[in-house]
Design an enzyme around this catalytic site. Structure first.
Site, PDB file in Angstrom:
ATOM      1  CG  LEU A 264      13.612 -12.722  27.345  1.00  0.00           C
ATOM      2  CD1 LEU A 264      13.580 -13.821  26.470  1.00  0.00           C
ATOM      3  CD2 LEU A 264      14.562 -12.905  28.749  1.00  0.00           C
ATOM      4  NE  ARG A 265      13.787  -4.997  21.932  1.00  0.00           N
ATOM      5  CZ  ARG A 265      12.586  -3.953  21.542  1.00  0.00           C
ATOM      6  NH1 ARG A 265      12.504  -2.597  21.924  1.00  0.00           N
ATOM      7  NH2 ARG A 265      11.893  -4.329  20.581  1.00  0.00           N
ATOM      8  N   GLY A 266      16.408  -6.450  27.683  1.00  0.00           N
ATOM      9  CA  GLY A 266      17.231  -5.968  28.674  1.00  0.00           C
ATOM     10  C   GLY A 266      18.537  -6.973  28.899  1.00  0.00           C
ATOM     11  CB  THR A 269      20.729  -4.379  25.652  1.00  0.00           C
ATOM     12  OG1 THR A 269      19.431  -4.485  24.996  1.00  0.00           O
ATOM     13  CG2 THR A 269      21.605  -2.998  25.264  1.00  0.00           C
TER      14      THR A 269
END
Lengths: 327, 569
Positions: A264-266, A269
């Site tokens: 889920l970092r995408g 960010t």
């Protein structure tokens, strides 16, 4: 690249910027110029860790004057540190180590803070990140992620805050970065040489002017610099008030799903960067335009890698954007 | 080629502005000595001239803890590195073609910023470092790292008969230095140099920047207060021409081309428009064109970059293999070749000095304090792809073979292997890509691989064998992947004929087996070819006919071969 750096300046929690590009494209120059654009910050006078006087001191290390005194510490305004990690730096200077001079001459066991302490609340710049020793890279990423530097060596045990924006640069021809490392950076930008004559002439002319007379060159751009500084300052204040509608969250999620990014970092960010951009542009909410504008740098390095398609990952993001936002 | 009178001019310019830097190509000889001698004489008396030995460590380069002085004084004493010592003068690099990329990056940082920042051994310092680099490049098939070459203004021939070099004397240099900062460079001059750089296909912006500096230096030497046309032409000849990657297009095409060509890109159109309307730019370009390297066309045809290479550097890896990469320190006695890390040892001993009752000025070090350096041997492997791109293979399934290689490249990427690419076609084997960690380059190279011609399989095997031996010498594990249809028809000596070709291939295969390198033979013919299988047996490599080679089978085969290679190594 400028956009990515400004976004990181406005919202340091974005998690670092990676700049990849050919030789002679001015990567280092741009990053070093950042120092002049940042609004100054308040620190506790004499604190080697750049502690914020407004913050709670409990987490500051022994040796910080704020903690020793007990009274309200004196605050001073200093420029935000943009610390350069020179090539060939040794581990002891990066994390900090026993102060050898005091240990040998006075027999005291004192901690000498390293570059991580100096970079606290600022930027840490690694030129040629791909040439850095692997263990140093791991160490930096670990500290950058946790925001704390823990030193347990030579009989000293210190932990001090080390929150900084990691900025790395490199030339892909001289070796690639490890994939694990890539998605630790929040944003990733690619820099290419300008291909039109007027721009190139302008670059050469400005650099030449700078070489001959740095002082007057700096003066000429001072007004522009301070305008940008104001913008960053305003953006930081506005950041919390900017709303992200559910529609935007859905758009971000759809984009990430189309591209098949891992984790889920995408999305996180992407949303953060879009919010910072909206703040920089003085908007009250995140727009679809902002989302689209930051998508390549926020997602480019997070695609499930077809290792041989290195140059193509930007294209893949563009393509997904085209699909989602048909003109 | 550089004109003789330009060499003298370059020496003069270096003396005026040492920061320009220079690459001296060719083996040691009278010419090189003459150039170095002339430069020494032209430089003001007392200018620092330091030599960077091959394989210099960070301690020497950047400075660090002065061991002898530290022990004598009982407190840490810093030592200046070579970069700081060479401030204001010249740093001469011997065997620059074997320079470590990491060292080149440090030099590059010093050249860019005019100072050297060190954060080492408990010292933190910033010292001015305005130095001129003279790189002695004796490379034949090696070249100094691109990061360094990009920052050096001149490339002068180091071989040749020598003789006297007409360079300005120290007095002329001194007056030129005084005039240098005041020299005016007009907008047109900058435009002309940038335009010429574009037309010559010089991508880096450092080239026109250096050219402007050179033009200014030339004007200062000539006693002018503004850059004149002659200065620009000299700059173009000395800085831009050696970096050219293409022959400039004429403003007026001589004749209608027979085949329709792709329209020139925007950049070229810009450059062309600029050329036609600016006679100054024309003349600057003409000056550069007159001295283009003679082998430029050949090099462009071969697809090789003339200016610098970006691959690895064997000297470094050789050294790395001997002692590995330092990865920190641990407690232990310096025995059995282990190296003591004095700084860490002192650090370990320091807290106990009072307890041990050490006399001031003397340090009590016990056995427990000893710290030794740890190294890690590189265990990475290099995969050599030998792709049979002959006519027969091309007809068969070159495209599929390329697909298979891409699949294998993905495998290499996961293991962070280096890859090399050899093509076998026509009369012999050709090394398309020397071992590199950049898989992107490998893929580009592969995509551009042409097909056609005979099948000199023996030559391909021999080339792979030589490369594998080289890779092993560097301390890495070689692994070869042969993609062939097995239809060998050119013998080692280049004569056509199937029987001779097959016999030669088998005899080279026997040497391969003897050397004990691991490998994989992928048969790319439509139906499994008996000779390909025979070859696999002769080389003791795994055999894999491509018809069955789906992704999973290929991957498994490569993994098997790699494990075999690692076991044997």
């Amino acid at each position: 690249m400028k956009q990515a750096l400004l976004i990181a300046a406005a919202d340091p929690s974005i998690g670092g910027v990676l700049v990849f590009g050919d030789r002679g494209t001015g990567k280092s120059t741009a990053i070093r110029a950042l120092a002049a654009l940042l609004p100054p910050m308040q620190i506790v006078a004499g604190c080697p860790y750049n502690c914020d006087p407004a913050a709670h001191f409990a987490h500051c290390v022994a040796g910080c004057p704020a903690r020793a005194g007990g009274a309200t510490p004196a605050a001073v305004s200093v420029p935000v540190p943009v610390v350069d990690l020179p090539l060939g730096a040794t581990e002891d200077r990066v994390v900090g180590a026993l102060d050898l001079e005091r240990a040998l001459t006075a027999g005291e066991r004192a901690f000498e803070p390293g570059l991580l302490a100096r970079a606290n609340r600022g930027f840490l710049y690694i030129d040629e990140a791909n040439l850095l020793e692997d263990f140093l890279v791991d160490l930096l990423l670990d500290v950058a992620a946790s925001g704390e530097n823990v030193v347990e060596r030579e009989g000293i045990s210190v932990r001090h805050p080390a929150r900084f924006v990691l900025v790395g640069s490199g030339n892909p021809e001289e070796g690639e970065l490890r994939p694990q490392l890539l998605d630790r950076f929040g944003l990733s930008v690619e820099v290419t040489t300008p291909q039109d004559i007027p721009t190139r002439v302008e670059v050469v002319r400005r650099r030449d002017a700078y070489d001959r007379d740095p002082a007057s060159f700096g003066a000429r751009y001072a007004a522009g610099d301070s305008a940008i500084r104001e913008r960053i300052f305003a953006a930081r204040a506005a950041l919390k008030t900017i709303t992200v509608s559910d529609d935007m969250l859905t758009e971000a999620a759809t984009l990430c799903q189309t591209l098949g990014t891992d984790g889920l970092r995408g999305e996180l960010t992407l949303i953060r960067a879009a919010r910072a951009l909206a703040a920089l542009e003085g908007r009250a909410e995140v727009t679809s335009m902002a989302l689209r504008s930051v998508a390549p740098s926020a997602l480019r390095h997070r695609l499930r890698r077809d290792p041989l398609d290195e140059a193509g990952s930007s294209v893949r993001v563009e393509r997904a954007l085209m699909e989602l936002y048909p003109v | 080629m550089t004109r003789p009178e330009d060499i003298g001019a370059a020496v003069g310019l270096l003396a005026v502005d040492p920061g320009l830097g220079c690459r001296l190509r060719g083996p040691a000889g009278p010419m090189r000595d003459a150039i170095l001698q002339a430069l020494r004489q032209a430089l003001p008396a007392g200018t620092a001239w330091r030599k960077l030995p091959a394989g210099a460590t960070d301690d020497r380069l950047l400075g660090g803890l002065d061991l002898a002085a530290t022990l004598a004084a009982g407190r840490p004493v810093a030592e200046r590195g070579l970069l700081a010592q060479a401030d204001g003068g010249v740093l001469q690099i011997a065997m620059a073609e074997r320079l470590d990329e990491a060292v080149a990056a440090r030099l590059g940082a010093a050249l860019d910023w005019g100072e050297v920042a060190t954060e080492r051994d408990g010292f933190s310092s910033r010292t001015p470092c305005r130095l001129g680099v003279v790189a002695l490049d004796e490379g034949i098939d090696e070249a100094p790292p691109g990061a360094l070459l990009d920052r050096l203004a001149f490339e002068l021939p180091g071989d040749g008969a020598g003789g006297r070099i007409e360079a300005p004397d120290a007095a002329a240099v001194a007056s030129a230095r005084a005039r240098l900062a005041g020299v005016v460079v007009s907008e047109d001059s900058v435009t002309a140099l940038v335009g010429a750089a574009m037309q010559l296909g010089v991508a880096s912006l450092r080239a026109p920047l250096l050219a402007v500096r050179v033009a200014r230096g030339a004007a200062a030497l000539a006693g002018r207060d503004a850059v004149a046309q002659a200065d620009l032409e000299l700059a173009a000849r000395l800085v831009l021409a050696p970096r050219a990657t293409r022959v400039p297009i004429d403003a007026e095409p001589p004749a209608e081309p027979e085949t329709p060509e792709a329209p020139p890109d925007q950049a070229e159109r810009d450059a062309r428009a600029l050329q036609s309307e600016s006679p100054l730019a024309d003349r600057v370009l003409a000056a550069a064109r007159a001295v283009l390297p003679a082998d430029l066309l050949a090099a462009i045809a071969g697809g090789a970059a003339v200016w610098g290479k970006t691959g690895g550097n064997s000297g470094v890896r050789l050294r790395a293999a001997r002692r590995g990469r330092p990865i920190g320190v641990r407690a232990g006695a310096p025995k059995g070749g282990a190296r003591l890390n004095l700084l860490a040892t002192l650090r370990a001993a320091a807290p106990w000095q009072k307890l041990r009752g050490a006399v001031p000025g003397r340090i009590a070090v016990r056995r427990d304090d000893f710290r030794i350096r740890r190294f890690r041997q590189q265990t990475r492997s290099t995969t050599i792809f030998v792709v049979d791109a002959s006519g027969s293979a091309a007809v068969q399934r070159l495209a599929e073979a390329k697909g298979a290689v891409e699949l294998l490249l993905a495998e290499c990427y996961i293991r962070r292997d280096r890859v090399a690419l050899l093509s076998v076609r026509g009369r012999g084997a050709e090394l398309l890509l020397p071992p590199t960690p950049s898989l992107t380059r490998a893929k580009k190279c592969l995509a551009a691989l042409p097909g056609g011609g005979g099948t000199p399989l023996a030559a391909g095997l021999a080339a792979a064998l030589a490369l594998a031996a080289h890779v092993r010498q560097e301390g890495q594990t070689p692994l070869a992947v042969f993609l062939t249809d097995g239809r060998a028809n050119i013998a080692l000596d280049g004569t056509p004929g199937r029987p001779g070709a097959e016999a030669d291939a088998l005899s080279v295969a026997a040497s391969w087996r003897k050397a004990g390198f691991a490998g994989l033979v992928i048969d790319t013919s439509a139906r499994p070819h008996p000779f390909a299988r025979k070859l696999a047996e002769a080389t003791a490599c795994r055999y894999l006919p491509l018809p069955q080679a789906d992704a999973g089978a290929l991957r498994a085969a490569v993994q098997g071969a790699v494990q075999g290679a690692v076991r044997r190594a």
